[in-house]
Design a protein around this motif. Structure first.
Motif, PDB file in Angstrom:
ATOM      1  N   VAL A 178       0.813  -1.213   0.000  1.00  0.00           N
ATOM      2  CA  VAL A 178       0.000   0.000   0.000  1.00  0.00           C
ATOM      3  C   VAL A 178       0.852   1.272   0.000  1.00  0.00           C
ATOM      4  CG1 VAL A 178      -1.496   1.349   1.527  1.00  0.00           C
ATOM      5  CG2 VAL A 178      -2.129  -0.987   0.920  1.00  0.00           C
ATOM      6  N   GLN A 179       1.956   1.286   0.748  1.00  0.00           N
ATOM      7  CA  GLN A 179       2.737   2.511   0.908  1.00  0.00           C
ATOM      8  C   GLN A 179       3.763   2.740  -0.204  1.00  0.00           C
ATOM      9  OE1 GLN A 179       2.245   4.886   3.103  1.00  0.00           O
ATOM     10  NE2 GLN A 179       0.767   3.870   4.435  1.00  0.00           N
ATOM     11  N   ALA A 180       3.835   1.864  -1.186  1.00  0.00           N
ATOM     12  CA  ALA A 180       4.911   1.947  -2.179  1.00  0.00           C
ATOM     13  C   ALA A 180       4.609   2.791  -3.414  1.00  0.00           C
ATOM     14  CB  ALA A 180       5.319   0.540  -2.600  1.00  0.00           C
ATOM     15  N   PRO A 181       3.458   2.673  -4.070  1.00  0.00           N
ATOM     16  CA  PRO A 181       3.264   3.346  -5.359  1.00  0.00           C
ATOM     17  C   PRO A 181       3.487   4.859  -5.294  1.00  0.00           C
ATOM     18  CG  PRO A 181       1.538   1.734  -5.013  1.00  0.00           C
ATOM     19  CD  PRO A 181       2.291   1.831  -3.721  1.00  0.00           C
ATOM     20  N   GLY A 182       4.139   5.369  -6.324  1.00  0.00           N
ATOM     21  CA  GLY A 182       4.417   6.790  -6.403  1.00  0.00           C
ATOM     22  C   GLY A 182       5.631   7.220  -5.622  1.00  0.00           C
ATOM     23  N   VAL A 183       6.218   6.307  -4.832  1.00  0.00           N
ATOM     24  CA  VAL A 183       7.391   6.630  -4.013  1.00  0.00           C
ATOM     25  C   VAL A 183       8.521   5.637  -4.269  1.00  0.00           C
ATOM     26  CG1 VAL A 183       8.275   6.953  -1.666  1.00  0.00           C
ATOM     27  CG2 VAL A 183       5.920   7.631  -2.218  1.00  0.00           C
ATOM     28  N   LEU A 184       8.215   4.348  -4.191  1.00  0.00           N
ATOM     29  CA  LEU A 184       9.224   3.297  -4.314  1.00  0.00           C
ATOM     30  C   LEU A 184       9.031   2.519  -5.613  1.00  0.00           C
ATOM     31  CD1 LEU A 184       8.920   1.908  -0.672  1.00  0.00           C
ATOM     32  CD2 LEU A 184      10.645   3.513  -1.532  1.00  0.00           C
ATOM     33  N   PRO A 185      10.121   2.030  -6.213  1.00  0.00           N
ATOM     34  CA  PRO A 185       9.985   1.234  -7.436  1.00  0.00           C
ATOM     35  C   PRO A 185       9.284  -0.089  -7.161  1.00  0.00           C
ATOM     36  CG  PRO A 185      12.253   1.203  -6.645  1.00  0.00           C
ATOM     37  CD  PRO A 185      11.531   2.217  -5.816  1.00  0.00           C
ATOM     38  N   LEU A 186       8.457  -0.496  -8.110  1.00  0.00           N
ATOM     39  CA  LEU A 186       7.689  -1.731  -7.980  1.00  0.00           C
ATOM     40  C   LEU A 186       7.954  -2.626  -9.185  1.00  0.00           C
ATOM     41  CD1 LEU A 186       4.291  -0.219  -6.813  1.00  0.00           C
ATOM     42  CD2 LEU A 186       5.599  -1.892  -5.519  1.00  0.00           C
ATOM     43  N   ASP A 187       8.095  -3.921  -8.932  1.00  0.00           N
ATOM     44  CA  ASP A 187       8.273  -4.896  -9.999  1.00  0.00           C
ATOM     45  C   ASP A 187       7.611  -6.199  -9.546  1.00  0.00           C
ATOM     46  OD1 ASP A 187       9.003  -6.457 -12.133  1.00  0.00           O
ATOM     47  OD2 ASP A 187      11.143  -6.471 -11.672  1.00  0.00           O
ATOM     48  N   LEU A 188       6.305  -6.233  -9.577  1.00  0.00           N
ATOM     49  CA  LEU A 188       5.573  -7.376  -9.041  1.00  0.00           C
ATOM     50  C   LEU A 188       5.951  -8.666  -9.748  1.00  0.00           C
ATOM     51  CD1 LEU A 188       2.011  -5.787  -8.619  1.00  0.00           C
ATOM     52  CD2 LEU A 188       3.846  -5.971  -6.927  1.00  0.00           C
ATOM     53  N   THR A 189       6.098  -8.611 -11.056  1.00  0.00           N
ATOM     54  CA  THR A 189       6.460  -9.816 -11.806  1.00  0.00           C
ATOM     55  C   THR A 189       7.870 -10.267 -11.465  1.00  0.00           C
ATOM     56  OG1 THR A 189       4.997  -9.127 -13.618  1.00  0.00           O
ATOM     57  CG2 THR A 189       6.637 -10.825 -14.097  1.00  0.00           C
ATOM     58  N   GLY A 190       8.812  -9.332 -11.472  1.00  0.00           N
ATOM     59  CA  GLY A 190      10.190  -9.662 -11.147  1.00  0.00           C
ATOM     60  C   GLY A 190      10.366 -10.118  -9.712  1.00  0.00           C
ATOM     61  N   TRP A 191       9.575  -9.559  -8.813  1.00  0.00           N
ATOM     62  CA  TRP A 191       9.659  -9.961  -7.404  1.00  0.00           C
ATOM     63  C   TRP A 191       9.193 -11.391  -7.195  1.00  0.00           C
ATOM     64  CZ3 TRP A 191       7.106  -5.213  -4.533  1.00  0.00           C
ATOM     65  CH2 TRP A 191       7.966  -4.105  -4.643  1.00  0.00           C
ATOM     66  N   GLY A 192       8.276 -11.852  -8.042  1.00  0.00           N
ATOM     67  CA  GLY A 192       7.776 -13.208  -7.891  1.00  0.00           C
ATOM     68  C   GLY A 192       6.698 -13.361  -6.840  1.00  0.00           C
ATOM     69  N   VAL A 193       6.018 -12.262  -6.484  1.00  0.00           N
ATOM     70  CA  VAL A 193       4.945 -12.372  -5.489  1.00  0.00           C
ATOM     71  C   VAL A 193       3.699 -12.984  -6.128  1.00  0.00           C
ATOM     72  CG1 VAL A 193       5.831 -10.413  -4.181  1.00  0.00           C
ATOM     73  CG2 VAL A 193       4.052 -10.029  -5.904  1.00  0.00           C
ATOM     74  N   THR A 194       2.915 -13.639  -5.309  1.00  0.00           N
ATOM     75  CA  THR A 194       1.670 -14.248  -5.779  1.00  0.00           C
ATOM     76  C   THR A 194       0.513 -13.269  -5.685  1.00  0.00           C
ATOM     77  OG1 THR A 194       2.499 -16.277  -4.745  1.00  0.00           O
ATOM     78  CG2 THR A 194       0.262 -16.331  -5.621  1.00  0.00           C
ATOM     79  N   PHE A 195       0.489 -12.492  -4.603  1.00  0.00           N
ATOM     80  CA  PHE A 195      -0.573 -11.515  -4.362  1.00  0.00           C
ATOM     81  C   PHE A 195       0.061 -10.209  -3.876  1.00  0.00           C
ATOM     82  CE2 PHE A 195      -2.099 -15.735  -2.876  1.00  0.00           C
ATOM     83  CZ  PHE A 195      -3.098 -15.981  -3.807  1.00  0.00           C
ATOM     84  N   ALA A 196      -0.579  -9.085  -4.214  1.00  0.00           N
ATOM     85  CA  ALA A 196      -0.166  -7.789  -3.679  1.00  0.00           C
ATOM     86  C   ALA A 196      -1.396  -6.908  -3.561  1.00  0.00           C
ATOM     87  CB  ALA A 196       0.881  -7.126  -4.566  1.00  0.00           C
ATOM     88  N   THR A 197      -1.423  -6.085  -2.520  1.00  0.00           N
ATOM     89  CA  THR A 197      -2.588  -5.246  -2.271  1.00  0.00           C
ATOM     90  C   THR A 197      -2.213  -3.767  -2.297  1.00  0.00           C
ATOM     91  OG1 THR A 197      -2.220  -5.772   0.071  1.00  0.00           O
ATOM     92  CG2 THR A 197      -4.021  -6.878  -1.030  1.00  0.00           C
ATOM     93  N   PHE A 198      -3.179  -2.949  -2.765  1.00  0.00           N
ATOM     94  CA  PHE A 198      -2.957  -1.518  -2.960  1.00  0.00           C
ATOM     95  C   PHE A 198      -4.206  -0.719  -2.590  1.00  0.00           C
ATOM     96  CE2 PHE A 198      -0.400  -3.860  -6.028  1.00  0.00           C
ATOM     97  CZ  PHE A 198       0.866  -3.334  -5.814  1.00  0.00           C
ATOM     98  N   SER A 199      -3.981   0.549  -2.178  1.00  0.00           N
ATOM     99  CA  SER A 199      -5.078   1.474  -1.882  1.00  0.00           C
ATOM    100  C   SER A 199      -4.852   2.776  -2.635  1.00  0.00           C
ATOM    101  CB  SER A 199      -5.157   1.775  -0.379  1.00  0.00           C
ATOM    102  OG  SER A 199      -5.794   0.741   0.323  1.00  0.00           O
ATOM    103  N   ALA A 200      -5.855   3.222  -3.377  1.00  0.00           N
ATOM    104  CA  ALA A 200      -5.697   4.403  -4.227  1.00  0.00           C
ATOM    105  C   ALA A 200      -5.469   5.674  -3.429  1.00  0.00           C
ATOM    106  CB  ALA A 200      -6.927   4.554  -5.118  1.00  0.00           C
TER     107      ALA A 200
END
Length: 377
Positions: A178-200
Motif C-alpha cells: 500500500v505505501q509503495a506506489p508513487g514513491v518506491l519502485p515496484l516490480d511485481l512480476t520480477g519480485w515473484g509475489v503471488t498476491f499484492a494489495t494496494f489502496s488508491a
C-alpha cells in the motif's frame, strides 16, 4: 494548516478529482449492455489499465476492490478457505509482528479457529531476513504475508529475496504494498509475489478504492458472494468513478516517482535536521527507509498531548497507523522493534507528500519543539 500525515491518506490530486467527477456523471452500470453501461465500462477498464501500466502488470491480473484492508482480508481468508477445502483441516500461516492491522486481524482470527500462525519478530529497524523466513516455513504452510514498506517506520523489506524463499518451497507469497506506489519502485512480476494489495488514497486517488494483484494461475476463491463482477472474485457493482480516478492519479504519481523520491528525501532530511536539537529526541527508522515517513520518539513526553499541541499550532501528524487511532494502545509496530510502552506512546509519525514544502517542514520542526516543551512542562 501544515499537513504531514500523507501515510494515513494522500489528499486527492486535482487530476484525480477531475477524473472522478467526469466518470461519476456517467449514469450507467458498467455491467449493463446498453450504451450508457458500456460508457461506464470504458472508464472502469481505462482506470484499471492505467493502474496496471503503472504497476507493470497485465490489467487482467488486477481485481478492483474497496482498498487495502479488503484486499488483505481477501488473500488471507481466501487462501485459508482454499487450503481447508483441499486438505480438510487448517494449515500454517507465516506473517510478521509489524503488519498492518488488516493482516494481523484476519491472521489472529484464523489462529482462533485452529490455524497455526508464526509471527516473525523484526530486528530493531523492522526488517526480516530470508533465513528467518526459511526457518519458519513448514510442510503445511499455506501462505506467507509480509508487507513491502512499513506504514509507521518506512522500513522497506527485501521482497524479492523473501518471495524467492517462499517460491522455492511452493508457498504463495502476499505483500501489502500500500505505501509503495508513487514513491518506491515496484516490480511485481520480477519480485515473484503471488498476491499484492494496494489502496488508491495512498497515491492521491479517492478513498475506498483499491486493487488486488493476483499472479496468473494463483488460486484464490471469493470470500463474498453475489454477481460475477471482477471475474466472480469481488461481486458487486464496481466503483467506476473511483477506479478511473485511481488510474489517472497513479499515472501521474508513477511518472513523477523518481522526482518525488528525491523531493521527499530532501524534506524529510530537512525536517529531521530541524528537530535534531530537541532534547532526547530519537529517530526510529533506518537511513534507507522510505523517505515518505519520519518516526521520532520524545522520551518523557505524552504522544496524545503532543498531537493536540501540534494541531493547535497548525500541524497535522499522527501517532502511528490511522486505522489504530483512538485505541489508546501503544503502537504494536514500535513495541515489536523494542520500544517500551512509555516510549511507544511518546512517538509521532510525520509523513510527507509531493506538495510538502521546505517552509512547511521548517515550521513543523519549530512547532514540534514548542509542543515538546508544553508536553514535558
Amino acid at each position: 494548516m501544515i499537513y504531514l500525515d500523507y501515510a494515513a491518506t494522500y489528499p486527492m490530486t486535482p487530476e484525480a478529482l477531475a477524473a472522478y467527477l467526469e466518470a461519476a456523471a456517467l449514469p450507467g452500470n458498467p455491467a449493463s449492455v446498453h450504451a450508457a453501461g458500456q460508457a461506464a465500462r470504458e472508464r472502469l477498464e481505462e482506470g484499471r489499465a492505467r493502474v496496471a501500466a503503472a504497476l507493470g502488470v497485465d490489467a487482467r491480473t488486477l481485481i478492483a476492490n474497496g482498498g487495502g484492508t479488503e484486499g488483505d482480508n481477501h488473500v488471507l481468508l481466501g487462501v485459508a478457505q482454499a487450503w481447508e477445502e483441499a486438505h480438510g483441516q487448517p494449515g500454517h500461516l507465516v506473517t510478521t509482528l509489524t503488519e498492518h492491522s488488516a493482516v494481523l486481524a484476519p491472521a489472529r482470527w484464523l489462529e482462533s479457529r485452529g490455524w497455526a500462525v508464526t509471527f516473525l519478530a523484526p530486528d530493531v529497524q523492522g526488517r526480516y531476513t530470508p533465513e528467518q523466513l526459511a526457518e519458519a516455513l513448514r510442510e503445511d504452510t499455506a501462505l506467507v504475508s509480509i508487507h513491502h514498506a512499513n506504514n509507521e517506520l518506512g522500513t522497506v523489506q527485501d521482497t524479492p529475496a523473501l518471495a524467492a524463499v517462499a517460491a522455492a518451497r511452493g508457498v504463495p507469497y502476499h505483500t501489502d504494498a500500500v505505501q509503495a506506489p508513487g514513491v518506491l519502485p515496484l516490480d511485481l512480476t520480477g519480485w515473484g509475489v503471488t498476491f499484492a494489495t494496494f489502496s488508491a488514497h495512498k497515491w492521491g486517488g479517492p478513498r475506498g478504492v483499491g486493487f488486488l494483484y493476483l499472479k496468473r494461475g494463483a488460486v484464490l476463491p471469493a470470500v463474498t458472494l453475489g454477481g460475477g463482477q471482477e471475474g466472480g472474485l469481488r461481486p458487486g457493482t464496481q466503483n467506476t468513478a473511483g477506479v478511473y480516478a485511481a488510474g489517472v492519479a497513479l499515472t501521474h504519481a508513477e511518472a513523477a516517482r523518481e522526482e518525488t523520491f528525491a523531493h521527499l528525501t530532501r524534506v524529510r532530511d530537512r525536517f529531521l535536521a530541524g528537530v535534531a536539537d530537541i532534547p532526547g529526541l530519537r529517530v526510529n527508522q533506518p537511513a534507507d527507509a522510505s523517505p515518505k515517513v519520519a518516526s521520532v520518539t520524545l522520551p518523557g513526553a505524552d504522544g496524545e498531548a503532543l498531537l493536540m499541541n501540534l494541531d493547535l499550532l497548525g500541524v497535522s501528524a499522527s501517532a502511528g497507523s490511522a486505522c489504530a487511532a483512538g485505541t489508546m494502545q501503544p503502537s504494536h509496530v514500535l513495541t515489536a522493534i523494542g520500544l517500551g510502552e512509555a516510549d511507544a506512546r511518546a512517538t509521532l509519525r510525520f509523513s510527507f507528500g509531493r506538495a510538502t514544502t521546505e517552509t512547511e517542514v521548517d515550521a513543523a520542526a519549530d512547532a514540534l519543539r514548542q509542543a515538546a516543551e508544553w508536553s514535558r512542562g
